[in-house]
Design a protein around this motif. Structure first.
Motif, PDB file in Angstrom:
ATOM      1  N   GLU A 140       0.836  -1.201   0.000  1.00 28.38           N
ATOM      2  CA  GLU A 140       0.000   0.000   0.000  1.00 28.38           C
ATOM      3  C   GLU A 140       0.874   1.255   0.000  1.00 28.38           C
ATOM      4  O   GLU A 140       0.608   2.197  -0.753  1.00 28.38           O
ATOM      5  CB  GLU A 140      -0.934  -0.006   1.213  1.00 28.38           C
ATOM      6  CG  GLU A 140      -1.938   1.137   1.195  1.00 28.38           C
ATOM      7  CD  GLU A 140      -2.946   1.051   2.327  1.00 28.38           C
ATOM      8  OE1 GLU A 140      -4.042   1.601   2.131  1.00 28.38           O
ATOM      9  OE2 GLU A 140      -2.646   0.471   3.385  1.00 28.38           O
ATOM     10  N   GLU A 141       1.938   1.258   0.793  1.00 26.62           N
ATOM     11  CA  GLU A 141       2.858   2.410   0.827  1.00 26.62           C
ATOM     12  C   GLU A 141       3.513   2.635  -0.531  1.00 26.62           C
ATOM     13  O   GLU A 141       3.755   3.769  -0.930  1.00 26.62           O
ATOM     14  CB  GLU A 141       3.942   2.192   1.886  1.00 26.62           C
ATOM     15  CG  GLU A 141       3.449   2.291   3.303  1.00 26.62           C
ATOM     16  CD  GLU A 141       4.481   1.853   4.338  1.00 26.62           C
ATOM     17  OE1 GLU A 141       5.650   1.566   3.959  1.00 26.62           O
ATOM     18  OE2 GLU A 141       4.120   1.767   5.522  1.00 26.62           O
ATOM     19  N   LYS A 142       3.790   1.572  -1.258  1.00 24.45           N
ATOM     20  CA  LYS A 142       4.413   1.662  -2.577  1.00 24.45           C
ATOM     21  C   LYS A 142       3.416   2.012  -3.677  1.00 24.45           C
ATOM     22  O   LYS A 142       3.807   2.228  -4.812  1.00 24.45           O
ATOM     23  CB  LYS A 142       5.099   0.334  -2.930  1.00 24.45           C
ATOM     24  CG  LYS A 142       6.284   0.008  -2.044  1.00 24.45           C
ATOM     25  CD  LYS A 142       6.831  -1.367  -2.372  1.00 24.45           C
ATOM     26  CE  LYS A 142       7.977  -1.725  -1.449  1.00 24.45           C
ATOM     27  NZ  LYS A 142       8.492  -3.089  -1.700  1.00 24.45           N
ATOM     28  N   GLY A 143       2.123   2.031  -3.348  1.00 25.23           N
ATOM     29  CA  GLY A 143       1.103   2.382  -4.326  1.00 25.23           C
ATOM     30  C   GLY A 143       0.628   1.232  -5.182  1.00 25.23           C
ATOM     31  O   GLY A 143      -0.011   1.449  -6.219  1.00 25.23           O
ATOM     32  N   PHE A 144       0.911  -0.006  -4.781  1.00 24.55           N
ATOM     33  CA  PHE A 144       0.496  -1.161  -5.558  1.00 24.55           C
ATOM     34  C   PHE A 144      -0.931  -1.590  -5.268  1.00 24.55           C
ATOM     35  O   PHE A 144      -1.554  -2.256  -6.081  1.00 24.55           O
ATOM     36  CB  PHE A 144       1.442  -2.350  -5.322  1.00 24.55           C
ATOM     37  CG  PHE A 144       2.673  -2.293  -6.165  1.00 24.55           C
ATOM     38  CD1 PHE A 144       2.736  -2.978  -7.366  1.00 24.55           C
ATOM     39  CD2 PHE A 144       3.773  -1.546  -5.779  1.00 24.55           C
ATOM     40  CE1 PHE A 144       3.861  -2.924  -8.152  1.00 24.55           C
ATOM     41  CE2 PHE A 144       4.904  -1.490  -6.554  1.00 24.55           C
ATOM     42  CZ  PHE A 144       4.948  -2.172  -7.752  1.00 24.55           C
ATOM     43  N   LEU A 145      -1.436  -1.257  -4.086  1.00 26.64           N
ATOM     44  CA  LEU A 145      -2.791  -1.654  -3.747  1.00 26.64           C
ATOM     45  C   LEU A 145      -3.425  -0.653  -2.796  1.00 26.64           C
ATOM     46  O   LEU A 145      -2.751   0.197  -2.223  1.00 26.64           O
ATOM     47  CB  LEU A 145      -2.842  -3.074  -3.157  1.00 26.64           C
ATOM     48  CG  LEU A 145      -1.977  -3.407  -1.943  1.00 26.64           C
ATOM     49  CD1 LEU A 145      -2.620  -2.946  -0.657  1.00 26.64           C
ATOM     50  CD2 LEU A 145      -1.752  -4.900  -1.892  1.00 26.64           C
ATOM     51  N   SER A 146      -4.734  -0.754  -2.683  1.00 26.20           N
ATOM     52  CA  SER A 146      -5.465   0.075  -1.727  1.00 26.20           C
ATOM     53  C   SER A 146      -6.191  -0.844  -0.763  1.00 26.20           C
ATOM     54  O   SER A 146      -6.576  -1.964  -1.117  1.00 26.20           O
ATOM     55  CB  SER A 146      -6.457   1.003  -2.436  1.00 26.20           C
ATOM     56  OG  SER A 146      -7.482   0.249  -3.041  1.00 26.20           O
ATOM     57  N   CYS A 147      -6.357  -0.370   0.445  1.00 26.63           N
ATOM     58  CA  CYS A 147      -7.055  -1.122   1.481  1.00 26.63           C
ATOM     59  C   CYS A 147      -8.199  -0.276   2.006  1.00 26.63           C
ATOM     60  O   CYS A 147      -8.084   0.942   2.096  1.00 26.63           O
ATOM     61  CB  CYS A 147      -6.119  -1.441   2.649  1.00 26.63           C
ATOM     62  SG  CYS A 147      -4.679  -2.410   2.211  1.00 26.63           S
ATOM     63  N   ARG A 148      -9.293  -0.944   2.334  1.00 25.51           N
ATOM     64  CA  ARG A 148     -10.404  -0.256   2.967  1.00 25.51           C
ATOM     65  C   ARG A 148     -11.064  -1.212   3.940  1.00 25.51           C
ATOM     66  O   ARG A 148     -10.974  -2.431   3.793  1.00 25.51           O
ATOM     67  CB  ARG A 148     -11.408   0.269   1.948  1.00 25.51           C
ATOM     68  CG  ARG A 148     -12.257  -0.787   1.297  1.00 25.51           C
ATOM     69  CD  ARG A 148     -13.341  -0.191   0.392  1.00 25.51           C
ATOM     70  NE  ARG A 148     -14.122  -1.247  -0.186  1.00 25.51           N
ATOM     71  CZ  ARG A 148     -15.195  -1.795   0.375  1.00 25.51           C
ATOM     72  NH1 ARG A 148     -15.627  -1.370   1.557  1.00 25.51           N
ATOM     73  NH2 ARG A 148     -15.858  -2.778  -0.222  1.00 25.51           N
ATOM     74  N   LYS A 149     -11.704  -0.646   4.941  1.00 26.58           N
ATOM     75  CA  LYS A 149     -12.419  -1.426   5.945  1.00 26.58           C
ATOM     76  C   LYS A 149     -13.862  -1.601   5.490  1.00 26.58           C
ATOM     77  O   LYS A 149     -14.501  -0.641   5.073  1.00 26.58           O
ATOM     78  CB  LYS A 149     -12.356  -0.678   7.278  1.00 26.58           C
ATOM     79  CG  LYS A 149     -12.636  -1.538   8.454  1.00 26.58           C
ATOM     80  CD  LYS A 149     -11.393  -2.292   8.846  1.00 26.58           C
ATOM     81  CE  LYS A 149     -11.551  -2.757  10.281  1.00 26.58           C
ATOM     82  NZ  LYS A 149     -11.139  -4.104  10.482  1.00 26.58           N
ATOM     83  N   ALA A 150     -14.366  -2.826   5.539  1.00 29.89           N
ATOM     84  CA  ALA A 150     -15.764  -3.125   5.203  1.00 29.89           C
ATOM     85  C   ALA A 150     -16.314  -3.962   6.353  1.00 29.89           C
ATOM     86  O   ALA A 150     -16.149  -5.178   6.370  1.00 29.89           O
ATOM     87  CB  ALA A 150     -15.865  -3.864   3.889  1.00 29.89           C
ATOM     88  N   GLY A 151     -16.898  -3.288   7.326  1.00 31.76           N
ATOM     89  CA  GLY A 151     -17.347  -3.987   8.524  1.00 31.76           C
ATOM     90  C   GLY A 151     -16.152  -4.496   9.296  1.00 31.76           C
ATOM     91  O   GLY A 151     -15.237  -3.745   9.588  1.00 31.76           O
TER      92      GLY A 151
END
Length: 124
Positions: free
Chosen positions: A51-62
């Protein structure tokens, strides 16, 4: 785009196998675990770095953390291919293919596909 270490690349391969669709951390862990033994803590470390490198995004879903790739497999493969050609073959595809040929790494099917590619390219 930076080059990924093998451990982080393994995580990205799982995400790419899912056609770039969002996955839960647990789903990623189950698929990576099949490839090699990995703790959930190590996976979270890899995900944070990616995520820090910009390869993926994370989000909370419940109660779940969802992951989505931001870099496509095709884009990463293109970069890796250019890096490989540049570092070892002076940017020459011909030198790369010749190396594979000299080491008997090209099957008759590979050669047929290369010929078909060249023929198609010449037609354009």
């Amino acid at each position: 785009m930076t080059r990924l270490p093998e451990s982080e690349l393994e995580v990205m391969l799982v995400l790419w196998e899912n056609d770039g669709e969002e996955m839960s951390v647990n789903a990623v862990w189950e698929k990576v675990e099949v490839r090699k033994k990995l703790t959930m803590g190590a996976l979270h470390s890899y995900l944070n770095r990616l995520e820090e490198k910009g390869f993926l995004s994370c989000r909370k879903a419940g109660k779940y953390k969802m992951i989505r790739p931001l870099v496509s497999k095709a884009d990463y493969m293109e970069q890796e291919g250019e890096t490989l050609l540049g570092r070892f073959f002076d940017g020459s595809v011909g030198k790369f293919v010749n190396c594979l040929y000299d080491r008997n790494r090209l099957s008759p099917e590979d050669i047929r596909q290369l010929k078909q590619f060249v023929d198609t390219f010449e037609e354009k």
